[in-house]
Design an enzyme around this catalytic site. Structure first.
Site, PDB file in Angstrom:
ATOM      1  NE  ARG A 114      -3.986  -1.028   0.248  1.00  0.00           N
ATOM      2  CZ  ARG A 114      -4.351  -2.031  -0.681  1.00  0.00           C
ATOM      3  NH1 ARG A 114      -3.832  -2.407  -1.573  1.00  0.00           N
ATOM      4  NH2 ARG A 114      -5.959  -2.943  -0.823  1.00  0.00           N
TER       5      ARG A 114
ATOM      6  CD  GLU B 263      -3.431   3.495  -4.966  1.00  0.00           C
ATOM      7  OE1 GLU B 263      -4.378   2.186  -5.596  1.00  0.00           O
ATOM      8  OE2 GLU B 263      -2.031   3.115  -4.564  1.00  0.00           O
TER       9      GLU B 263
ATOM     10  CG  HIS C 148      -3.271  -0.560  -6.721  1.00  0.00           C
ATOM     11  ND1 HIS C 148      -3.404   0.412  -5.711  1.00  0.00           N
ATOM     12  CD2 HIS C 148      -3.754  -2.388  -6.625  1.00  0.00           C
ATOM     13  CE1 HIS C 148      -3.916  -0.813  -4.761  1.00  0.00           C
ATOM     14  NE2 HIS C 148      -3.912  -1.887  -5.348  1.00  0.00           N
TER      15      HIS C 148
HETATM   16  P1  NDP Z   1      -0.818 -10.963   5.178  1.00  0.00           P
HETATM   17  O1  NDP Z   1      -2.237 -10.443   5.726  1.00  0.00           O
HETATM   18  O2  NDP Z   1      -1.208 -12.162   5.163  1.00  0.00           O
HETATM   19  O3  NDP Z   1      -0.221 -10.342   5.258  1.00  0.00           O
HETATM   20  C1  NDP Z   1       0.561  -9.204   6.204  1.00  0.00           C
HETATM   21  C2  NDP Z   1       2.073  -8.697   6.528  1.00  0.00           C
HETATM   22  O4  NDP Z   1       2.626  -7.773   6.887  1.00  0.00           O
HETATM   23  C3  NDP Z   1       1.739 -10.469   7.738  1.00  0.00           C
HETATM   24  O5  NDP Z   1       3.672 -10.574   7.683  1.00  0.00           O
HETATM   25  C4  NDP Z   1       2.748  -9.462   8.607  1.00  0.00           C
HETATM   26  O6  NDP Z   1       3.349  -9.767  10.266  1.00  0.00           O
HETATM   27  C5  NDP Z   1       2.565  -7.652   7.740  1.00  0.00           C
HETATM   28  N1  NDP Z   1       2.335  -6.812   9.513  1.00  0.00           N
HETATM   29  C6  NDP Z   1       1.414  -6.302   9.516  1.00  0.00           C
HETATM   30  N2  NDP Z   1       1.632  -5.149   9.952  1.00  0.00           N
HETATM   31  C7  NDP Z   1       2.974  -4.896  10.485  1.00  0.00           C
HETATM   32  C8  NDP Z   1       3.548  -3.604  10.805  1.00  0.00           C
HETATM   33  N3  NDP Z   1       3.512  -3.217  11.583  1.00  0.00           N
HETATM   34  N4  NDP Z   1       5.360  -4.498  10.647  1.00  0.00           N
HETATM   35  C9  NDP Z   1       5.713  -5.504  10.376  1.00  0.00           C
HETATM   36  N5  NDP Z   1       5.459  -5.600   9.101  1.00  0.00           N
HETATM   37  C10 NDP Z   1       3.909  -5.663   9.854  1.00  0.00           C
HETATM   38  O7  NDP Z   1      -1.314  -9.861   4.091  1.00  0.00           O
HETATM   39  P2  NDP Z   1      -0.894 -10.521   1.848  1.00  0.00           P
HETATM   40  O8  NDP Z   1       0.007 -10.846   2.010  1.00  0.00           O
HETATM   41  O9  NDP Z   1      -2.153 -11.065   1.293  1.00  0.00           O
HETATM   42  O10 NDP Z   1      -1.530  -9.193   1.357  1.00  0.00           O
HETATM   43  C11 NDP Z   1      -0.183  -7.864   1.838  1.00  0.00           C
HETATM   44  C12 NDP Z   1      -1.179  -6.417   1.313  1.00  0.00           C
HETATM   45  O11 NDP Z   1      -0.873  -6.628  -0.098  1.00  0.00           O
HETATM   46  C13 NDP Z   1      -2.580  -6.696   1.779  1.00  0.00           C
HETATM   47  O12 NDP Z   1      -3.034  -6.052   2.972  1.00  0.00           O
HETATM   48  C14 NDP Z   1      -2.631  -4.925   0.337  1.00  0.00           C
HETATM   49  O13 NDP Z   1      -2.445  -3.548   0.930  1.00  0.00           O
HETATM   50  C15 NDP Z   1      -1.769  -5.357  -0.546  1.00  0.00           C
HETATM   51  N6  NDP Z   1      -2.061  -5.482  -1.761  1.00  0.00           N
HETATM   52  C16 NDP Z   1      -1.600  -5.467  -2.985  1.00  0.00           C
HETATM   53  C17 NDP Z   1      -2.269  -5.689  -4.080  1.00  0.00           C
HETATM   54  C18 NDP Z   1      -1.716  -4.833  -5.108  1.00  0.00           C
HETATM   55  O14 NDP Z   1      -2.336  -4.555  -6.450  1.00  0.00           O
HETATM   56  N7  NDP Z   1      -0.678  -3.860  -5.395  1.00  0.00           N
HETATM   57  C19 NDP Z   1      -3.120  -7.056  -4.078  1.00  0.00           C
HETATM   58  C20 NDP Z   1      -3.549  -7.282  -3.935  1.00  0.00           C
HETATM   59  C21 NDP Z   1      -2.891  -6.342  -1.692  1.00  0.00           C
HETATM   60  P3  NDP Z   1       2.671 -10.680  11.293  1.00  0.00           P
HETATM   61  O15 NDP Z   1       1.921 -11.855  10.531  1.00  0.00           O
HETATM   62  O16 NDP Z   1       3.543 -10.851  11.988  1.00  0.00           O
HETATM   63  O17 NDP Z   1       0.958 -10.139  11.844  1.00  0.00           O
END
Ligand code: NDP
Length: 308
Positions: free
Chosen positions: A223, A252, A271
């Protein structure tokens, strides 16, 4: 039971959802005006690109299946007794491929070769390898894990950062958010796959960017809120990091007046690193509906306190 699908391509979901829930009334809409007659009676909502404020007008709502992976827009409007799930898994392959399409193209000099071709210039470009380089993946969830896996396949050393130790088994070295500076300073390629939350807001700021290597590549497919954009503009002008590929932005569509458009070392995509066709999302949504109907735990349940 009434099910509403609110999405641009709502029709493409109806058949699969009716198959999963033959007893239910399934309706598809793609605008607020079309949705009006169904707000009162909807129990289950499948949505993408919907104005989240209308959730407050759905008194029978029990479950929202967001038809995407990032729920930052909808989680803020979630009533306390409504479950929110997001799509898990459907985005991992294409998004990791997007990341490596750019990493390979930038390291191997593909864009520079193309520019030379336009000038009919026969000049050799010596590309660099990914092997042995250090890949930093911030966010080791469903998408970040696949980026890390591909990184390994290319012979890269993997550093990872996440909120908790979850995902540390994917990495040679694991970092927590408080170590962002050290993490970013040590990698050749920094890939952000973070959700938009209060904690990730501006996690990559001037200080983090200044600490990066001057030959590093930064890629953001999570994001836009994770990077302080004005700091990135300054950093890219200074050449540290050397290059950035941005798929997501603070605002965006990226406004035409944004300086990012004209930076030679900034590569922009609109995006679109995620999948463009809804087949995988549809399959995931129908399977979750079957789980809902049979009382099994849903996949992709969002914790509203964490925001992802
Ligand atoms: P997940 O929920 O599976 O994973 C999120 C990850 O981020 C976890 O490892 C989590 O850690 C970590 N995290 C959360 N908060 C923090 C923080 N404050 N500091 C460090 N690490 C953190 O999400 P996905 O992998 O499925 O997706 C990730 C993001 O990708 C989505 O939220 C979305 O915004 C974006 N996205 C973008 C798209 C695009 O077209 N560009 C399409 C799809 C998704 P922990 O496990 O320890 O909680």
């Amino acid at each position: 039971m009434q099910i509403l699908v609110y999405a641009q391509e709502a029709r493409s979901y109806i058949e699969a959802l009716r198959e999963a829930a033959p007893e239910a009334d399934v309706f598809g809409v793609s605008s607020l005006a079309e949705a009006e007659p169904f707000l009162e009676g909807t129990e289950v909502l499948f949505a993408w690109g919907m104005p989240p404020a209308i959730i407050a007008r759905m008194p029978r709502l029990r479950w929202i299946q967001w038809l995407g992976a990032g729920v930052d827009l909808v989680v803020r409007e979630l009533p306390p007794d409504v479950i929110l799930t997001r799509v898990v898994g459907a985005f991992s392959t294409v998004m990791a491929e997007h990341v490596f399409a750019y990493l390979l193209a930038l390291r191997r000099g593909v864009f520079a070769m193309r520019a030379l071709q336009r000038e009919h210039a026969w000049r050799r470009i010596t590309g660099l390898s990914l092997r042995g380089r250090r890949l930093g993946v911030a966010g080791l969830g469903s998408i970040g894990a696949e980026v890390a896996r591909l990184g390994r396949a290319f012979g890269m050393e993997i550093w990872g950062l996440s909120r908790t130790p979850r995902g540390e088994e994917l990495c040679d070295r694991h970092f927590l958010p408080s170590q962002m500076g050290e993490f970013a300073a040590g990698v050749d390629c920094l890939v952000l796959v973070l959700p938009a939350t209060q904690e990730t807001q501006g996690i990559v700021d001037r200080e983090v960017l200044r600490g990066m290597r001057d030959d590093a590549i930064l890629i953001n497919v999570g994001r836009g809120s994770a990077i302080v954009e004005r700091d990135l503009v300054e950093a890219l002008r200074d050449g540290r990091p050397a290059m950035a590929q941005l798929d997501v932005f603070e605002v965006e569509p990226l406004p035409p007046e944004s300086p990012l458009w004209d930076l030679e070392n900034c590569y922009i995509s609109a995006h679109c690193s995620g999948p463009s066709e809804p087949r995988l999302v549809r399959t995931f949504a129908a399977a979750n509906l079957q789980r809902y109907l049979s009382g099994q735990p849903l996949v992709g349940v969002v914790d509203p306190r964490l925001g992802y």
